[in-house]
Design a protein around this motif. Structure first.
Motif, short mmCIF file in Angstrom:
data_model
loop_
_atom_site.label_atom_id
_atom_site.label_comp_id
_atom_site.label_asym_id
_atom_site.label_seq_id
_atom_site.Cartn_x
_atom_site.Cartn_y
_atom_site.Cartn_z
N THR A 127 0.84 -1.33 0.09
CA THR A 127 -0.06 -0.03 -0.35
C THR A 127 1.04 1.52 -0.06
O THR A 127 0.40 2.79 -0.40
CB THR A 127 -1.11 -0.06 1.39
OG1 THR A 127 -0.41 -0.11 2.83
CG2 THR A 127 -1.67 -1.02 1.24
N THR A 128 2.18 0.67 -0.07
CA THR A 128 3.20 2.46 0.16
C THR A 128 3.06 3.01 -1.37
O THR A 128 4.11 3.20 -2.15
CB THR A 128 4.18 2.10 0.67
OG1 THR A 128 4.80 1.67 0.36
CG2 THR A 128 4.02 1.51 2.52
N TYR A 129 2.94 2.16 -2.32
CA TYR A 129 2.72 1.79 -4.11
C TYR A 129 2.40 2.66 -4.44
O TYR A 129 1.02 1.85 -4.39
CB TYR A 129 4.24 0.88 -4.33
CG TYR A 129 5.28 0.21 -3.45
CD1 TYR A 129 5.07 -1.16 -2.50
CD2 TYR A 129 6.11 1.43 -4.21
CE1 TYR A 129 6.37 -0.66 -1.58
CE2 TYR A 129 7.63 0.28 -3.32
CZ TYR A 129 7.54 -0.04 -2.50
OH TYR A 129 8.80 -0.27 -2.02
N ARG A 165 -2.19 5.02 -4.36
CA ARG A 165 -2.06 4.18 -3.18
C ARG A 165 -3.80 2.93 -2.73
O ARG A 165 -3.29 1.73 -2.62
CB ARG A 165 -1.48 4.23 -2.18
CG ARG A 165 -0.11 4.87 -2.40
CD ARG A 165 0.27 5.98 -1.16
NE ARG A 165 2.23 6.12 -1.94
CZ ARG A 165 2.35 6.56 -2.28
NH1 ARG A 165 1.16 7.58 -3.17
NH2 ARG A 165 3.29 6.93 -2.61
N ASN A 177 -5.64 -4.58 -2.23
CA ASN A 177 -4.42 -4.31 -1.36
C ASN A 177 -4.53 -5.32 -0.49
O ASN A 177 -3.23 -5.89 0.26
CB ASN A 177 -4.91 -3.18 -0.66
CG ASN A 177 -4.33 -1.87 -1.48
OD1 ASN A 177 -3.49 -2.00 -2.70
ND2 ASN A 177 -4.87 -0.62 -0.99
N TYR A 186 -0.24 11.08 -5.68
CA TYR A 186 -0.42 10.14 -6.67
C TYR A 186 -0.31 11.18 -8.02
O TYR A 186 -1.13 12.68 -7.49
CB TYR A 186 -0.80 9.70 -6.57
CG TYR A 186 -2.07 8.61 -8.04
CD1 TYR A 186 -3.03 9.07 -8.57
CD2 TYR A 186 -1.28 7.85 -8.40
CE1 TYR A 186 -3.48 9.38 -9.39
CE2 TYR A 186 -1.68 7.77 -9.72
CZ TYR A 186 -3.63 8.13 -10.18
OH TYR A 186 -3.53 6.73 -10.98
#
Length: 126
Positions: free
Chosen positions: A30-32, A53, A74, A104
């Protein structure tokens, strides 16, 4: 870094559908920000789609808008690319990529993505 493994490519006819999957392992998924890119023979790699994310925001290349859908789960550390109404010009190796970009935004480019999968071939025949 995150490790990415794509699957789901294949040979289909024009008008068919395919769903690509990209399984991620390693650091927290979830950090990406996640993205899909593709490269056709003799051509440069091109952007296909990205997803934020949380999955609440997406962005598509004009060439696939309305036909492709990017999504992520996720809980399963997986990002998907649903491809409908495929055309011969969609033939390419499709790559999944992960970005640690702080924010984002729709302008994220390939250079913003630090982790890449090995690619999966999609071939669309006439």
């Amino acid at each position: 870094q995150v490790q990415l493994v794509e699957s789901g490519g294949g040979l289909v006819q024009a008008g068919d559908s395919l769903r690509l999957s990209c399984a991620a392992s390693g650091r927290t998924f979830t950090t990406y920000v996640m993205g899909w890119f593709r490269q056709a023979p003799g051509k440069e790699r091109e952007f296909v789609a990205t997803i934020s994310r949380s999955g609440s925001s997406t962005y598509y290349a004009d060439s696939v808008e309305g036909r492709f859908t990017i999504s992520r789960d996720n809980a399963k550390n997986t990002v998907y690319l649903q491809m409908n109404s495929l055309k011969p010009e969609d033939t390419a190796v499709y790559y999944c990529a992960a970005s640690s970009a702080r924010y984002y935004y729709t302008g994220l480019k390939g250079a913003d993505f630090g982790s890449w999968g090995q690619g999966t071939q999609v071939t669309v025949s006439t």
